[in-house]
Design a protein around this motif. Sequence first.
Motif, PDB file in Angstrom:
ATOM      1  N   LYS A  16       0.814  -1.219   0.000  1.00 22.30           N
ATOM      2  CA  LYS A  16       0.000   0.000   0.000  1.00 22.30           C
ATOM      3  C   LYS A  16       0.848   1.271   0.000  1.00 22.30           C
ATOM      4  CE  LYS A  16      -3.520  -1.306   3.216  1.00 22.30           C
ATOM      5  NZ  LYS A  16      -4.364  -0.662   4.220  1.00 22.30           N
ATOM      6  N   ILE A  17       2.040   1.194   0.568  1.00 19.46           N
ATOM      7  CA  ILE A  17       2.831   2.419   0.674  1.00 19.46           C
ATOM      8  C   ILE A  17       3.975   2.487  -0.332  1.00 19.46           C
ATOM      9  CG2 ILE A  17       2.322   3.039   3.055  1.00 19.46           C
ATOM     10  CD1 ILE A  17       4.806   1.562   3.936  1.00 19.46           C
ATOM     11  N   LYS A  18       4.151   1.385  -1.044  1.00 17.65           N
ATOM     12  CA  LYS A  18       5.300   1.290  -1.951  1.00 17.65           C
ATOM     13  C   LYS A  18       5.321   2.421  -2.977  1.00 17.65           C
ATOM     14  CE  LYS A  18       5.532  -2.166  -4.611  1.00 17.65           C
ATOM     15  NZ  LYS A  18       5.154  -3.553  -4.955  1.00 17.65           N
ATOM     16  N   ASP A  19       4.156   2.756  -3.500  1.00 24.73           N
ATOM     17  CA  ASP A  19       4.094   3.757  -4.569  1.00 24.73           C
ATOM     18  C   ASP A  19       3.668   5.134  -4.092  1.00 24.73           C
ATOM     19  OD1 ASP A  19       4.862   1.854  -6.464  1.00 24.73           O
ATOM     20  OD2 ASP A  19       2.804   1.083  -6.538  1.00 24.73           O
ATOM     21  N   SER A  20       3.626   5.340  -2.786  1.00 24.04           N
ATOM     22  CA  SER A  20       3.177   6.654  -2.318  1.00 24.04           C
ATOM     23  C   SER A  20       4.314   7.669  -2.390  1.00 24.04           C
ATOM     24  CB  SER A  20       2.612   6.566  -0.898  1.00 24.04           C
ATOM     25  OG  SER A  20       3.484   5.843  -0.082  1.00 24.04           O
ATOM     26  N   LYS A  21       3.910   8.932  -2.467  1.00 25.97           N
ATOM     27  CA  LYS A  21       4.880  10.022  -2.543  1.00 25.97           C
ATOM     28  C   LYS A  21       5.495  10.242  -1.172  1.00 25.97           C
ATOM     29  CE  LYS A  21       3.183  12.733  -5.993  1.00 25.97           C
ATOM     30  NZ  LYS A  21       2.106  13.685  -6.295  1.00 25.97           N
ATOM     31  N   ILE A  22       6.807  10.204  -1.122  1.00 20.68           N
ATOM     32  CA  ILE A  22       7.491  10.370   0.160  1.00 20.68           C
ATOM     33  C   ILE A  22       8.384  11.605   0.108  1.00 20.68           C
ATOM     34  CG2 ILE A  22       9.207   9.373   1.730  1.00 20.68           C
ATOM     35  CD1 ILE A  22       8.180   6.579   0.754  1.00 20.68           C
ATOM     36  N   ILE A  23       8.209  12.482   1.092  1.00 22.73           N
ATOM     37  CA  ILE A  23       9.042  13.685   1.185  1.00 22.73           C
ATOM     38  C   ILE A  23       9.772  13.680   2.522  1.00 22.73           C
ATOM     39  CG2 ILE A  23       9.059  16.212   1.238  1.00 22.73           C
ATOM     40  CD1 ILE A  23       6.559  16.211  -0.464  1.00 22.73           C
ATOM     41  N   PHE A  24      11.099  13.731   2.464  1.00 21.19           N
ATOM     42  CA  PHE A  24      11.873  13.908   3.691  1.00 21.19           C
ATOM     43  C   PHE A  24      11.930  15.403   4.005  1.00 21.19           C
ATOM     44  CE2 PHE A  24      14.803   9.942   3.030  1.00 21.19           C
ATOM     45  CZ  PHE A  24      13.807   9.109   3.505  1.00 21.19           C
ATOM     46  N   VAL A  25      11.663  15.748   5.264  1.00 22.07           N
ATOM     47  CA  VAL A  25      11.753  17.150   5.676  1.00 22.07           C
ATOM     48  C   VAL A  25      12.877  17.273   6.702  1.00 22.07           C
ATOM     49  CG1 VAL A  25      10.509  19.139   6.592  1.00 22.07           C
ATOM     50  CG2 VAL A  25       9.274  17.376   5.309  1.00 22.07           C
ATOM     51  N   VAL A  26      13.959  17.913   6.268  1.00 23.48           N
ATOM     52  CA  VAL A  26      15.164  17.976   7.094  1.00 23.48           C
ATOM     53  C   VAL A  26      15.497  19.428   7.407  1.00 23.48           C
ATOM     54  CG1 VAL A  26      17.645  17.480   7.071  1.00 23.48           C
ATOM     55  CG2 VAL A  26      16.062  15.828   6.080  1.00 23.48           C
ATOM     56  N   GLY A  27      15.983  19.649   8.598  1.00 15.54           N
ATOM     57  CA  GLY A  27      16.390  20.991   9.009  1.00 15.54           C
ATOM     58  C   GLY A  27      16.678  20.960  10.494  1.00 15.54           C
ATOM     59  N   GLY A  28      17.371  21.966  10.985  1.00 16.77           N
ATOM     60  CA  GLY A  28      17.734  22.001  12.390  1.00 16.77           C
ATOM     61  C   GLY A  28      16.518  22.134  13.292  1.00 16.77           C
ATOM     62  N   PRO A  29      16.719  21.868  14.579  1.00 19.20           N
ATOM     63  CA  PRO A  29      15.633  22.062  15.537  1.00 19.20           C
ATOM     64  C   PRO A  29      15.234  23.534  15.560  1.00 19.20           C
ATOM     65  CG  PRO A  29      17.739  21.728  16.684  1.00 19.20           C
ATOM     66  CD  PRO A  29      17.979  21.447  15.219  1.00 19.20           C
ATOM     67  N   GLY A  30      13.955  23.805  15.408  1.00 19.91           N
ATOM     68  CA  GLY A  30      13.487  25.188  15.411  1.00 19.91           C
ATOM     69  C   GLY A  30      13.525  25.851  14.048  1.00 19.91           C
ATOM     70  N   SER A  31      13.925  25.104  13.005  1.00 25.35           N
ATOM     71  CA  SER A  31      14.013  25.716  11.671  1.00 25.35           C
ATOM     72  C   SER A  31      12.621  25.964  11.088  1.00 25.35           C
ATOM     73  CB  SER A  31      14.836  24.834  10.732  1.00 25.35           C
ATOM     74  OG  SER A  31      14.248  23.556  10.617  1.00 25.35           O
ATOM     75  N   GLY A  32      11.627  25.239  11.588  1.00 26.47           N
ATOM     76  CA  GLY A  32      10.257  25.447  11.098  1.00 26.47           C
ATOM     77  C   GLY A  32       9.669  24.240  10.369  1.00 26.47           C
ATOM     78  N   LYS A  33      10.231  23.075  10.575  1.00 26.79           N
ATOM     79  CA  LYS A  33       9.750  21.865   9.885  1.00 26.79           C
ATOM     80  C   LYS A  33       8.289  21.569  10.236  1.00 26.79           C
ATOM     81  CE  LYS A  33      12.869  19.219  11.781  1.00 26.79           C
ATOM     82  NZ  LYS A  33      13.569  20.238  12.596  1.00 26.79           N
ATOM     83  N   GLY A  34       8.003  21.546  11.544  1.00 24.88           N
ATOM     84  CA  GLY A  34       6.650  21.217  11.978  1.00 24.88           C
ATOM     85  C   GLY A  34       5.626  22.216  11.459  1.00 24.88           C
ATOM     86  N   THR A  35       5.997  23.479  11.509  1.00 24.34           N
ATOM     87  CA  THR A  35       5.119  24.556  11.053  1.00 24.34           C
ATOM     88  C   THR A  35       4.774  24.385   9.571  1.00 24.34           C
ATOM     89  OG1 THR A  35       6.161  26.027  12.663  1.00 24.34           O
ATOM     90  CG2 THR A  35       4.937  27.073  10.863  1.00 24.34           C
TER      91      THR A  35
END
Length: 206
Positions: A16-35
Amino acid sequence: MGVCCSRKSSVHPEDKIKDSKIIFVVGGPGSGKGTQCEKVVEKYGFTHLSSGDLLRAEVASGSERGKHLQAIMQKGELVPLDTVLDMIKDAMIAKADVSKGFLIDGYPREVKQGEEFEKKIGAPALLLYIDAKPETMVQRLVKRGETSGRADDNEETIKKRLDLYYKATEPVIAYYESRGIVRKINSELTVDEVFKQVSQAIDKLK
Ligand SMILES: Nc1ncnc2c1ncn2[C@H]1C[C@H](O)[C@@H](COP(=O)(O)OP(=O)(O)O)O1
Ligand SMILES: [Mg+2]
């Protein structure tokens, strides 16, 4: 449990997940990834998975796995890679039917984590590198610490997390840069201006 739900069934949940779009979100703590991830979820119907949040939720649930994790983390040791990956994978499978894609927030922290992810789950289509200056990250985290209740949002721990971040994550960015899937996002701007850049990167995927 019926045959349909057994792990031994001929239908592998992994499919089910093999063909799904995957995005890695990388950045320092507090850079705004969660936001930024929150805004992507809203606009694009992606599922946001933060390994840190998954770990904290597991501990908070009081499950056996959670108790085990808590003991490891209290000793200041790293949670085994396989455990983190299993948690991410389970969360992805649970959302596969309703999700347009997955944001993997704060992962991989090390090149090895990325390689294992690809072996176990799948390849990322994009790596969003949320880039802010160290001073900006410290400032945002100190402010977040006033309300987040996160034990690690204090100035001493923040410095350590920043050091660790630079050592471990820069090779990750270099590794995916060589594969041409990194989009560097200037996160010194307002939340909306940062999101414009993020949107452009995601729109190009289609
Ligand atoms: N572009 C921006 N401008 C100002 N503050 C921002 C910002 N993006 C995020 N913030 C704030 C929100 C949080 O209180 C804090 C950390 O953001 P976050 O999204 O929790 O970071 P991360 O998930 O990368 O640790 O900074
Ligand atoms: Mg976060």
